[in-house]
Each structure stands twice: as structure tokens, then as C-alpha cells.
Design a protein around this motif. Structure first.
Motif, PDB file in Angstrom:
ATOM      1  N   UNK A 114      -4.419  10.264  -6.108  1.00  0.00           N
ATOM      2  CA  UNK A 114      -5.464   9.696  -6.967  1.00  0.00           C
ATOM      3  C   UNK A 114      -5.275   8.194  -7.109  1.00  0.00           C
ATOM      4  N   UNK A 115      -6.333   7.426  -6.781  1.00  0.00           N
ATOM      5  CA  UNK A 115      -6.292   5.965  -6.880  1.00  0.00           C
ATOM      6  C   UNK A 115      -5.745   5.267  -5.651  1.00  0.00           C
ATOM      7  N   UNK A 116      -5.188   6.037  -4.691  1.00  0.00           N
ATOM      8  CA  UNK A 116      -4.611   5.399  -3.504  1.00  0.00           C
ATOM      9  C   UNK A 116      -5.705   4.802  -2.623  1.00  0.00           C
ATOM     10  N   UNK A 117      -6.794   5.540  -2.406  1.00  0.00           N
ATOM     11  CA  UNK A 117      -7.889   5.024  -1.571  1.00  0.00           C
ATOM     12  C   UNK A 117      -8.484   3.754  -2.161  1.00  0.00           C
ATOM     13  N   UNK A 118      -8.661   3.759  -3.486  1.00  0.00           N
ATOM     14  CA  UNK A 118      -9.194   2.550  -4.136  1.00  0.00           C
ATOM     15  C   UNK A 118      -8.235   1.375  -3.986  1.00  0.00           C
ATOM     16  N   UNK A 119      -6.927   1.680  -4.116  1.00  0.00           N
ATOM     17  CA  UNK A 119      -5.944   0.604  -3.967  1.00  0.00           C
ATOM     18  C   UNK A 119      -5.964   0.039  -2.545  1.00  0.00           C
ATOM     19  N   UNK A 176       3.841   9.312 -10.225  1.00  0.00           N
ATOM     20  CA  UNK A 176       3.102   9.425 -11.483  1.00  0.00           C
ATOM     21  C   UNK A 176       2.627  10.852 -11.715  1.00  0.00           C
ATOM     22  N   UNK A 177       2.174  11.498 -10.646  1.00  0.00           N
ATOM     23  CA  UNK A 177       1.685  12.875 -10.788  1.00  0.00           C
ATOM     24  C   UNK A 177       2.818  13.821 -11.184  1.00  0.00           C
ATOM     25  N   UNK A 178       3.981  13.688 -10.552  1.00  0.00           N
ATOM     26  CA  UNK A 178       5.102  14.568 -10.892  1.00  0.00           C
ATOM     27  C   UNK A 178       5.677  14.242 -12.266  1.00  0.00           C
ATOM     28  N   UNK A 179       5.669  12.977 -12.634  1.00  0.00           N
ATOM     29  CA  UNK A 179       6.149  12.611 -13.971  1.00  0.00           C
ATOM     30  C   UNK A 179       5.251  13.200 -15.047  1.00  0.00           C
ATOM     31  N   UNK A 180       3.945  13.177 -14.825  1.00  0.00           N
ATOM     32  CA  UNK A 180       3.016  13.794 -15.778  1.00  0.00           C
ATOM     33  C   UNK A 180       3.257  15.300 -15.875  1.00  0.00           C
ATOM     34  N   UNK A 190       0.814  -1.214   0.000  1.00  0.00           N
ATOM     35  CA  UNK A 190       0.000   0.000   0.000  1.00  0.00           C
ATOM     36  C   UNK A 190       0.843   1.256   0.000  1.00  0.00           C
ATOM     37  N   UNK A 191       1.925   1.263   0.777  1.00  0.00           N
ATOM     38  CA  UNK A 191       2.828   2.412   0.777  1.00  0.00           C
ATOM     39  C   UNK A 191       3.491   2.592  -0.587  1.00  0.00           C
ATOM     40  N   UNK A 192       3.812   1.479  -1.243  1.00  0.00           N
ATOM     41  CA  UNK A 192       4.407   1.568  -2.568  1.00  0.00           C
ATOM     42  C   UNK A 192       3.411   2.141  -3.574  1.00  0.00           C
ATOM     43  N   UNK A 193       2.155   1.760  -3.452  1.00  0.00           N
ATOM     44  CA  UNK A 193       1.124   2.307  -4.329  1.00  0.00           C
ATOM     45  C   UNK A 193       0.992   3.803  -4.124  1.00  0.00           C
ATOM     46  N   UNK A 194       1.048   4.230  -2.863  1.00  0.00           N
ATOM     47  CA  UNK A 194       0.955   5.652  -2.567  1.00  0.00           C
ATOM     48  C   UNK A 194       2.133   6.418  -3.179  1.00  0.00           C
ATOM     49  N   UNK A 195       3.351   5.869  -3.055  1.00  0.00           N
ATOM     50  CA  UNK A 195       4.509   6.520  -3.637  1.00  0.00           C
ATOM     51  C   UNK A 195       4.442   6.517  -5.160  1.00  0.00           C
ATOM     52  N   UNK A 196       3.930   5.437  -5.721  1.00  0.00           N
ATOM     53  CA  UNK A 196       3.785   5.353  -7.169  1.00  0.00           C
ATOM     54  C   UNK A 196       2.828   6.420  -7.693  1.00  0.00           C
ATOM     55  N   UNK A 197       1.720   6.634  -6.970  1.00  0.00           N
ATOM     56  CA  UNK A 197       0.778   7.679  -7.375  1.00  0.00           C
ATOM     57  C   UNK A 197       1.435   9.058  -7.327  1.00  0.00           C
TER      58      UNK A 197
END
Length: 526
Positions: A208-213, A42-46, A32-39
Motif C-alpha cells: 500500500x502506497x508503494x506505487x504512489x511513491x 508498517x503492515x506487519x507492525x500494525x 524506492x526499495x526502501x519505501x517498499x520495505x517500509x510499507x
């Protein structure tokens, strides 16, 4: 439910829940922490991609209208999240386009010779890098222009100092702004000037998407726990079922069912642990051994009883030659009863347990006691013993077989004749209460020297012909009904007194009534 909480099945379920929960947390929390960091990444990469999209446009032109159109064509620009900080216009470019040259710089009063020179002189003055009257070349003017503020296109959120720091350092970084973060991306316009592209990243984009994950991961964890509980419950059901079958078989064997066995093969034994299978095999072997031992015991009893026939035949012939008289009649009666008992023992020993006839449990204790006392009274008269029977004039039902009670009374009266001298008086009292029937047998002899030893099986010292089993047989009969056997001293005759208490009803069914006899010792107080 309370029984389930203390069962092996419940223990397995709790162990499965604990183990699965720990494993799920060990994997799902880092995931879950990895998903949060990935989100977040992803936002900064965009945002970096949005900023990089303006690079070609800024490399071609710094015209505000053209740059504004380029900003609007991006997703961030269309949403009002992008701004472009343009560098100041290059002064050297204007001077180069003029036709005139600078005047006399040394006097400081020279005038430009053409419009182009005038433009160059005006642009250099605000820069503060060239003294008045001195004409700056293109490089000097460009450097002066780089330190001046240029135009800004779009909504600005970052501080001017952060924008200047990004342009001066030539590297991108993010700064925290109200509502999120601003990515400041420097873009080289030419060799001397740098524009800064600002892209706003809202807090919502970072999560975005962290809560769903997290919800999906929590659902997976709950699913794993549920599956582990189901598996543990099924496994526990098999183990508990095997253990319960073994316990039920043990209870049945204890209740007298010698044919009971625990299944070790087939559908019922499927899924049973190997340890319980071994226990089932051991139980079946034990049951088989018990059956063999009982069969051998019955055979031994039958053989011993059969050996008694020869001396009984001699006794019967001798009794027949005694002639007439009470003593002769009593002897013949005793020999006949002994023959019947031996025959009964032989028949019972030879009979299979399943062929045993139904026995009616229960008899009238008063009637049995009157009959047995009457039998022993003949011997008492021959020995000059005074005797008394009291309380046996009314019906007193007890939950024992007639033959067992008669044998117990004979054992008690036989002890009086065996352990006391000729002429010693004895008495038999029957006391009926609401839930018990008490039989008191007392004598005027010396009493018991060691009451505890007298109650132990086979340890009585009754002399020749005594096995020491009489009182033990009586005690077992009493305990079978919930009663007991106690030894004491007779308060009336002064010798030994034996109290046989037979339970006729469960405790508390009827309040007990006081006994009829008074003056007994504290041992028999009700």
C-alpha cells in the motif's frame, strides 16, 4: 534539427541528460526499495499492535464470548482478519474445586468421593497422562490439558501445525497463507497455558502506497532531468552564441570588412565563457594588426610608385624627342599608359577602403583582347613576328574588370616577346562556350622546360626585368571566376601554349559547346 544534432548545444544537452539520469537512478532506486520495505514493515507492525491489543483480555479471561467481543472491537477483527486459538481449559482447576478425594489408587478400582473428584478423574483420562484409577494433581492435569486442542475464535487461515509451533516455541513469526501472510503471536494466559493470536496481513497491505511513491519518485527524476536540460540548453546557447559571433566576425573579415570586431564587453558578451572571451580578444588584436599591415602596404606601394615618377618623367621627355613614326608613337603611348597606371596605384593606395568608388564587374573579353593585341602588334611588326587573332569578332562577356583582364592579356603577350627570339610567330585565339571563355596564346618558340615551376609565384626565370609574377597574376584572375590556367604545347605552332579559362556562368547553366579550333592537343580537349 539535423544541424542541432551535431552542435555543441545538443552535445551539452545529451551530457546533462546522461549525468542527471545516472545520479537520479543512483538515489531514487534505493529510495524506492526502501519505501517498499517500509510499507512491508508498517503492515506487519500494525498486525503486531492488533495482536498485542488482545493481551490484556486474554490475561483476564479465556471465556469465548468475552474474547469474541474483544476481537470484534479491534480493526483486524472487525474486518475478519483476526483469529484467537485458545488453550484447553485447565483440568486442575476443576479438581481443586471439588470437595471429595481420590479413592484407593493402588487397586485401580477406587471411586471418587465427591462430584469434584469425579470431574477430576474424567478430565485426566482423555489427557492420556495419568493411568486409570490414579488421581492427577493440578499440575499434572494442567500439563495434560496444554497438549489438547482448545477453542478457536475468528476465521482461521494458518495451519494447525504452525499454530502449535508458535504456542510451543513462545515466539511470534509469520507464515505465508493464500492471499498474504499470517502473523502468529503467542500470548501467555497463565504460567502453564498459551493462546495464539493470528492476524492476517493481505498482500495489498504490504504494497500500500508503494506505487504512489514510485510515481512521485519518477516525477521527481523527470523534473530533475528537465531542469538539467533547461540549464544545459541555456548554458549551451550562451557558448554557441559566442562561438557564432566569433565565426561571423571571421567570415566578415575574410570578406573584406576590416572594421568588424567581436564584442568582449556589454550585454552581448554577458555569459560568454572566459576561453571564448580570450579568443575574441585575440581575434580583435589580429584584425587590428591586419588593418595596420594593409595600411603599411598601401603606404609602401604609394612610396614606390612615387619614386617611379622621376624615371617616368625622363622616359616621357626622351619619347617626345623621338620624332615621328610608328615606333615613336607606340613608345609615347606606352609611356603615357605607364604614367596613368602609376597615378592610379598612388591614388588607390592613398584612398581609404570605405572611400573606394563602386566598380562595375564585367567586360567584353573580345574587345579587350582586340585592343591589347593591337597594341602589341606594333612591336611585333618591328621585330618581324607573324601573328594571328581569331575568335575575337563577337561579344564575349566575362565577370572580371576590364583593367584586370587587360593586365592579364599583357602578361601573356609580354611572355611571348620576352621568352622567344625576334621573328618568332605567335597567335591568340578566343573560344566561347556556354559557360566559359577560353583564351589561347601560342608561339613557335622552344616551349616550357618546366611548366610547374613557371606557374609558381616568383620562380619564373625570365631574365633581367622579369619578376616571375606574370603567370601567377593571370592564374589568380582565372581562379577568381572559377576557371583555371594551364600550360602546354601548341599543336599548330609547335611552341608553348597558355590556356586561360574564365568562367562566365555557373556550372550546368548551359551545356558547353565545342570549340571552334581543331587540332589542339589533349590538354585543351573539351
Amino acid at each position: 534539427m539535423r544541424r542541432l544534432r551535431h552542435s555543441l548545444r545538443w552535445a551539452l544537452i545529451k551530457a546533462a541528460v546522461a549525468g542527471t539520469t545516472m545520479v537520479a537512478l543512483a538515489f531514487l532506486i534505493p529510495l524506492g526499495l526502501m519505501v517498499q520495505q517500509t510499507a512491508r514493515d508498517r503492515a506487519f507492525t500494525a498486525a503486531e499492535r492488533q495482536a498485542a491489543a488482545l493481551g490484556p483480555a486474554l490475561a483476564i479471561t479465556t471465556d469465548q464470548d468475552a474474547i469474541a467481543r474483544a476481537v470484534a472491537s479491534t480493526d483486524a477483527g472487525a474486518q475478519g482478519r483476526m483469529a484467537v486459538h485458545l488453550p484447553p481449559a485447565a483440568a486442575s482447576g476443576a479438581g481443586a474445586s471439588g470437595a471429595g478425594t481420590a479413592g484407593t489408587g493402588a487397586s485401580g478400582t477406587g471411586a471418587p468421593s465427591g462430584p469434584g473428584g469425579a470431574a477430576g478423574g474424567v478430565a485426566s483420562a482423555p489427557g492420556g497422562t495419568a493411568p486409570a484409577g490414579k488421581v492427577s494433581d493440578g499440575t499434572a492435569a494442567g500439563a495434560a490439558g496444554g497438549s489438547a486442542a482448545g477453542a478457536t475464535i475468528g476465521e482461521v487461515r494458518a495451519l494447525a501445525a504452525d499454530v502449535a509451533s508458535a504456542g510451543g516455541q513462545g515466539r511470534s513469526f509469520t507464515v505465508e497463507v493464500p492471499g498474504g501472510y499470517a502473523l502468529l503471536q503467542p500470548v501467555a494466559v497463565d504460567t502453564a497455558r498459551t493462546a495464539v493470536v493470528e492476524v492476517f496481513v493481505a498482500d495489498g497491505d504490504l504494497t500500500r502506497g508503494v506505487a504512489t511513491a514510485w510515481q512521485v519518485l519518477s516525477g521527481v527524476a523527470l523534473g530533475l532531468v528537465a531542469v538539467s536540460v533547461l540549464v544545459a540548453d541555456r548554458m549551451g546557447a550562451r557558448i554557441v552564441g559566442s562561438a557564432r559571433r566569433l565565426a561571423a566576425a571571421a567570415r566578415s573579415l575574410g570578406a573584406g570588412d576590416l572594421a568588424v570586431r567581436v564584442p568582449v564587453d556589454g550585454k552581448q558578451a554577458a555569459g560568454s565563457p572566459e576561453e571564448l572571451r580570450e579568443a575574441a580578444h585575440a581575434f580583435n588584436a589580429m584584425a587590428d594588426r591586419v588593418v595596420q599591415l594593409l595600411a603599411a602596404e598601401r603606404e609602401l606601394a604609394a612610396d614606390l610608385s612615387h619614386r617611379l615618377r622621376t624615371p617616368l618623367t625622363v622616359l616621357r621627355l626622351n619619347a617626345a624627342s623621338l620624332g615621328e613614326g610608328d615606333a615613336a608613337d607606340a613608345t609615347r603611348h606606352a609611356v603615357a599608359q605607364l604614367e596613368r597606371e602609376v597615378d592610379q596605384i598612388i591614388r588607390s593606395a592613398r584612398r581609404a577602403p570605405e572611400d573606394a568608388p563602386a566598380v562595375t564587374v564585367g567586360c567584353d573579353a573580345a574587345e579587350v583582347i582586340r585592343e591589347r593585341v593591337g597594341f602589341w602588334s606594333a612591336l611585333a611588326e618591328d621585330e618581324g613576328r607573324r601573328w594571328q587573332l581569331a575568335g575575337a569578332d563577337r561579344e564575349t562577356p566575362v565577370p572580371v574588370q576590364r583593367g584586370d583582364l587587360a593586365a592579364a592579356v599583357d602578361a601573356l603577350l609580354g611572355n611571348v616577346f620576352r621568352h622567344t627570339g625576334v621573328g618568332t610567330a605567335f597567335s591568340v585565339d578566343v573560344l566561347a562556350t556556354g559557360s566559359s571563355v577560353i583564351v589561347l596564346v601560342g608561339d613557335a618558340g622552344p616551349g616550357f622546360t618546366d611548366p610547374e615551376a613557371a606557374l609558381k609565384r616568383g620562380e619564373g626565370h625570365g631574365g633581367e626585368g622579369s619578376t616571375g609574377l606574370g603567370l601567377d597574376i593571370v592564374r589568380k584572375l582565372a581562379e577568381a571566376t572559377g576557371g583555371d590556367l594551364a600550360l602546354g604545347r601548341s599543336a599548330v605552332l609547335g611552341g608553348a601554349e597558355i590556356r586561360l579559362r574564365l568562367r562566365s556562368r555557373p556550372d550546368g547553366a548551359v551545356p558547353p559547346r565545342a570549340g571552334r579550333r581543331r587540332g589542339r592537343g589533349s590538354l585543351f580537349a573539351r
